[in-house]
Design a protein around this motif. Structure first.
Motif, short mmCIF file in Angstrom:
data_model
loop_
_atom_site.label_atom_id
_atom_site.label_comp_id
_atom_site.label_asym_id
_atom_site.label_seq_id
_atom_site.Cartn_x
_atom_site.Cartn_y
_atom_site.Cartn_z
N ILE A 24 0.87 -1.17 0.00
CA ILE A 24 0.00 0.00 0.00
C ILE A 24 0.91 1.22 0.00
O ILE A 24 1.94 1.24 0.69
CB ILE A 24 -0.92 0.02 1.23
N LEU B 77 1.25 5.19 0.88
CA LEU B 77 0.77 6.42 1.51
C LEU B 77 1.77 7.52 1.18
O LEU B 77 2.99 7.30 1.28
CB LEU B 77 0.65 6.26 3.03
N LEU C 270 -1.84 -5.27 11.24
CA LEU C 270 -1.95 -5.24 9.79
C LEU C 270 -1.85 -6.65 9.23
O LEU C 270 -1.12 -7.50 9.78
CB LEU C 270 -0.81 -4.38 9.22
N ILE D 254 3.82 -1.60 3.62
CA ILE D 254 3.40 -0.22 3.37
C ILE D 254 4.61 0.63 3.04
O ILE D 254 5.65 0.52 3.69
CB ILE D 254 2.65 0.37 4.58
N VAL E 283 -6.17 0.99 6.13
CA VAL E 283 -4.96 0.19 6.16
C VAL E 283 -5.16 -1.10 6.96
O VAL E 283 -4.81 -2.20 6.50
CB VAL E 283 -3.78 1.01 6.73
N GLU F 62 -7.44 -3.86 5.37
CA GLU F 62 -7.07 -4.42 4.06
C GLU F 62 -6.87 -5.92 4.18
O GLU F 62 -6.15 -6.40 5.06
CB GLU F 62 -5.81 -3.74 3.53
#
Length: 346
Positions: A115, A117, A178, A184, A342, A345
């Motif tokens: 992901i 950011l 997570l 990330i 987040v 996910e």
């Protein structure tokens, strides 16, 4: 960010969106999503914002800029992130050579499912939208237009570090973490705000003079063949009275991610900050991420429809973009929404 468009071509843009699918980026989430139980600390994010401003305006080629870069990298490292600096000499609208540094901090860098950011961290050199012409050549502190997005990312990184160590970040859900298969990347873009000033004699189509660091990263990612499921850009996410309308380039390139984020805001209890209304099409860092890097990326950016000074809010590109106009409740609304996305996910 630079410009916001409301011309008729947007109607065509939205027609294209309505004809497209909504499977872009991200995994499907449960129809009845619940709050993830990881609490975003607005006080922590506010402190991160203040600490960036303590360096002064982080204008390109300045000592404050270089010192703040080191601080940002060290903060990410302190949370266990793998950190690298992507340096490049870029050129401003007037040919000025800019010592640019994109900062990339990676959580679980070995994971292939990722992901993105992102936010820009530089300050605008000129307060060219200030109501006082005497301030037009003064630098902007950029508490909101720069520091706030980085502050939210740093707080998310802090929460990831705590959950990785099994430390509770919410008394109701000590086991939140997570998805173990996801990594990330936090990308701090440089040279976003060196775009052509309003007082420049000749501007023309100056779109390419903005988001220089993002343009460079999109064409030269920090990893060969880098891809992410989706990206979220955070721009001016700490201002008083902010509401985050759905930006039109985001809806064009990543409609499913727009829906995902706005639903997450509602689930987290901050739907009032994220009305399901359309804003404008904004030239910002997410544009090259979508067009060049091919990563579906949306822009969380405020829209003030009734503000005479600017639809970006009263402090945009003025000398009053300082900590006195940062609101912890806005930071919390955006930060908790990002946390919801987040940590849910799959």
């Amino acid at each position: 960010m630079k410009k916001i468009l409301y011309i008729s071509v947007i109607c065509l843009l939205m027609t294209l969106v309505s004809c497209g699918g909504t499977k872009q980026g991200g995994k499907e989430t449960a129809a009845e999503e619940k709050p993830v139980g990881v609490e975003f600390s607005a006080d922590s994010a506010y402190s991160f914002c203040q600490q960036q401003c303590d360096f002064g305006p982080r204008v390109m080629n300045s000592e404050a800029h270089d010192r703040c870069a080191e601080w940002i990298m060290e903060k990410f490292r302190s949370y266990g992130m793998s950190v690298e600096a992507q340096q490049a000499t870029l050129h401003g609208y007037d040919g000025t050579q800019l010592r640019s540094m994109n900062i990339i901090a990676s959580y679980r860098p070995e994971k292939t499912e990722r992901i993105l950011l992102c936010a820009h961290w530089d300050s605008r050199p000129w307060a060219d939208n200030d109501p006082d012409e005497a301030n037009w050549h003064k630098p902007v502190m950029a508490a909101n237009d720069g520091a706030s997005g980085v502050a939210v990312m740093l707080e998310v990184a802090r929460l990831l570090a705590l959950t990785e160590r099994g430390i509770s970040v919410d008394s109701a859900n000590a086991g939140a973490a997570l998805n173990e298969n996801i990594g990330i990347d936090f990308v701090c873009f440089d040279a976003e705000d060196w775009g052509t000033p309003q007082w420049a004699e000749s501007k023309g189509d100056d779109s390419d003079t903005w988001a220089l660091g993002a343009q460079y990263w999109a064409a030269n990612p920090h990893r060969d063949g880098y891809k992410a499921r989706f990206g979220i850009l955070l721009d001016m996410v700490g201002g008083r009275g902010a509401h985050f309308y759905q930006e039109l380039y985001s809806k064009h390139y990543a409609p499913s991610i727009v829906n995902r984020v706005w639903k997450a805001a509602e689930t987290a209890g901050y739907g009032s900050f994220f009305p399901r209304l359309e804003g404008g099409a904004i030239t910002d860092d997410h544009v090259p991420v979508n067009k060049v890097a091919g990563i579906p990326c949306i822009d969380i950016i405020p829209y003030y429809p009734d503000c005479e000074a600017s639809s970006f809010g009263p402090t945009w590109h003025t000398v009053i973009d300082d900590m006195s106009h940062i609101d912890a409740s806005t930071l919390r609304a955006v930060g908790q929404t990002v946390v919801q996305v987040v940590f849910s996910e799959k």
